[in-house]
Design a protein around this motif. Sequence first.
Motif, short mmCIF file in Angstrom:
data_model
loop_
_atom_site.label_atom_id
_atom_site.label_comp_id
_atom_site.label_asym_id
_atom_site.label_seq_id
_atom_site.Cartn_x
_atom_site.Cartn_y
_atom_site.Cartn_z
N PHE A 193 0.83 -1.20 0.00
CA PHE A 193 0.00 0.00 0.00
C PHE A 193 0.86 1.25 0.00
CE2 PHE A 193 -2.06 3.42 2.44
CZ PHE A 193 -3.17 3.64 1.65
N ARG A 194 0.56 2.19 -0.91
CA ARG A 194 1.30 3.46 -1.00
C ARG A 194 0.44 4.67 -0.73
NH1 ARG A 194 6.27 2.98 -3.61
NH2 ARG A 194 6.58 5.06 -2.76
N GLY A 195 -0.86 4.57 -0.96
CA GLY A 195 -1.76 5.70 -0.73
C GLY A 195 -3.08 5.47 -1.41
N GLY A 196 -4.02 6.36 -1.13
CA GLY A 196 -5.32 6.23 -1.76
C GLY A 196 -6.10 7.52 -1.71
N ILE A 197 -7.05 7.61 -2.61
CA ILE A 197 -7.97 8.75 -2.66
C ILE A 197 -9.37 8.17 -2.78
CG2 ILE A 197 -8.71 10.75 -3.99
CD1 ILE A 197 -5.78 10.97 -4.97
N TRP A 198 -10.25 8.56 -1.87
CA TRP A 198 -11.63 8.14 -1.88
C TRP A 198 -12.48 9.39 -2.04
CZ3 TRP A 198 -7.79 5.97 0.90
CH2 TRP A 198 -7.65 4.57 0.83
N LEU A 199 -13.27 9.45 -3.11
CA LEU A 199 -14.10 10.62 -3.37
C LEU A 199 -15.49 10.41 -2.81
CD1 LEU A 199 -13.06 11.24 -7.09
CD2 LEU A 199 -12.09 12.27 -5.02
N ASP A 200 -16.09 11.49 -2.28
CA ASP A 200 -17.47 11.42 -1.81
C ASP A 200 -18.38 11.02 -2.96
OD1 ASP A 200 -17.17 12.05 0.87
OD2 ASP A 200 -17.50 14.20 0.57
N PRO A 201 -19.41 10.25 -2.66
CA PRO A 201 -20.35 9.86 -3.72
C PRO A 201 -21.07 11.08 -4.31
CG PRO A 201 -20.68 8.53 -1.75
CD PRO A 201 -19.73 9.63 -1.38
N SER A 202 -21.39 10.97 -5.57
CA SER A 202 -22.21 11.95 -6.26
C SER A 202 -23.31 11.18 -6.96
CB SER A 202 -21.36 12.72 -7.28
OG SER A 202 -22.16 13.60 -8.04
N ALA A 203 -24.55 11.53 -6.68
CA ALA A 203 -25.70 10.82 -7.25
C ALA A 203 -25.61 9.32 -6.97
CB ALA A 203 -25.84 11.10 -8.73
N GLY A 204 -25.12 8.96 -5.77
CA GLY A 204 -25.05 7.56 -5.37
C GLY A 204 -23.87 6.78 -5.93
N LYS A 205 -22.99 7.45 -6.67
CA LYS A 205 -21.84 6.77 -7.27
C LYS A 205 -20.56 7.27 -6.63
CE LYS A 205 -24.12 4.37 -10.30
NZ LYS A 205 -24.09 2.93 -10.31
N GLY A 206 -19.69 6.34 -6.24
CA GLY A 206 -18.41 6.68 -5.62
C GLY A 206 -17.25 6.21 -6.47
N LEU A 207 -16.11 6.79 -6.20
CA LEU A 207 -14.90 6.46 -6.94
C LEU A 207 -13.72 6.51 -5.98
CD1 LEU A 207 -13.80 5.93 -9.83
CD2 LEU A 207 -13.45 8.40 -10.02
N ALA A 208 -12.84 5.53 -6.12
CA ALA A 208 -11.62 5.49 -5.30
C ALA A 208 -10.46 5.04 -6.15
CB ALA A 208 -11.80 4.51 -4.13
N MET A 209 -9.27 5.53 -5.81
CA MET A 209 -8.05 5.08 -6.45
C MET A 209 -7.07 4.74 -5.32
SD MET A 209 -5.49 6.78 -9.23
CE MET A 209 -6.82 6.96 -10.38
N ILE A 210 -6.67 3.49 -5.29
CA ILE A 210 -5.79 3.00 -4.23
C ILE A 210 -4.50 2.53 -4.89
CG2 ILE A 210 -5.61 1.51 -2.22
CD1 ILE A 210 -8.73 1.18 -2.53
N ILE A 211 -3.39 3.08 -4.43
CA ILE A 211 -2.12 2.84 -5.11
C ILE A 211 -1.28 1.85 -4.31
CG2 ILE A 211 -0.02 3.95 -5.95
CD1 ILE A 211 -1.73 6.53 -6.18
N PHE A 212 -0.74 0.89 -5.05
CA PHE A 212 0.12 -0.15 -4.49
C PHE A 212 1.43 -0.20 -5.28
CE2 PHE A 212 -4.12 -1.27 -3.27
CZ PHE A 212 -3.98 -1.77 -1.99
N GLU A 213 2.41 -0.85 -4.72
CA GLU A 213 3.70 -0.99 -5.40
C GLU A 213 3.59 -1.86 -6.64
OE1 GLU A 213 6.46 -2.45 -2.47
OE2 GLU A 213 6.31 -0.61 -1.28
N GLN A 214 2.76 -2.91 -6.58
CA GLN A 214 2.66 -3.85 -7.69
C GLN A 214 1.19 -4.15 -8.01
OE1 GLN A 214 4.87 -7.37 -6.67
NE2 GLN A 214 6.73 -6.22 -6.20
N ALA A 215 0.92 -4.46 -9.27
CA ALA A 215 -0.44 -4.76 -9.72
C ALA A 215 -1.04 -5.94 -8.96
CB ALA A 215 -0.45 -5.04 -11.22
#
Length: 92
Positions: free
Chosen positions: A34-56
């Motif tokens: 684990f290197r970091g992540g961004i979790w966005l508040d939902p909009s119209a019931g839809k959420g989005l997150a990007m979680i970064i790791f060293e390897q796929a």
Amino acid sequence: AAVMHLTFDPDLAPQAASVFSSDLLPKVRAAEGFRGGIWLDPSAGKGLAMIIFEQAEQAGKASAPDNWQAPGVTVDLIEIRRVAEAAGVGEV
């Protein structure tokens, strides 16, 4: 990175937020690579997150839908993508 597309039931948002803070976030922070992540508040019931790791492989393992169980949250899609560049969110 794991790019997660989520659907939220607004009636269960407080419970989902509680589970996220107390259970899910500590688990993902402790996940291998684990290197970091961004979790966005939902909009119209839809959420989005990007979680970064060293390897796929690490991103795939940590972002498995079974790891993201929370009241009123449905994992719609998880994409594993290579991080081409990062700015302002720490070293990747």
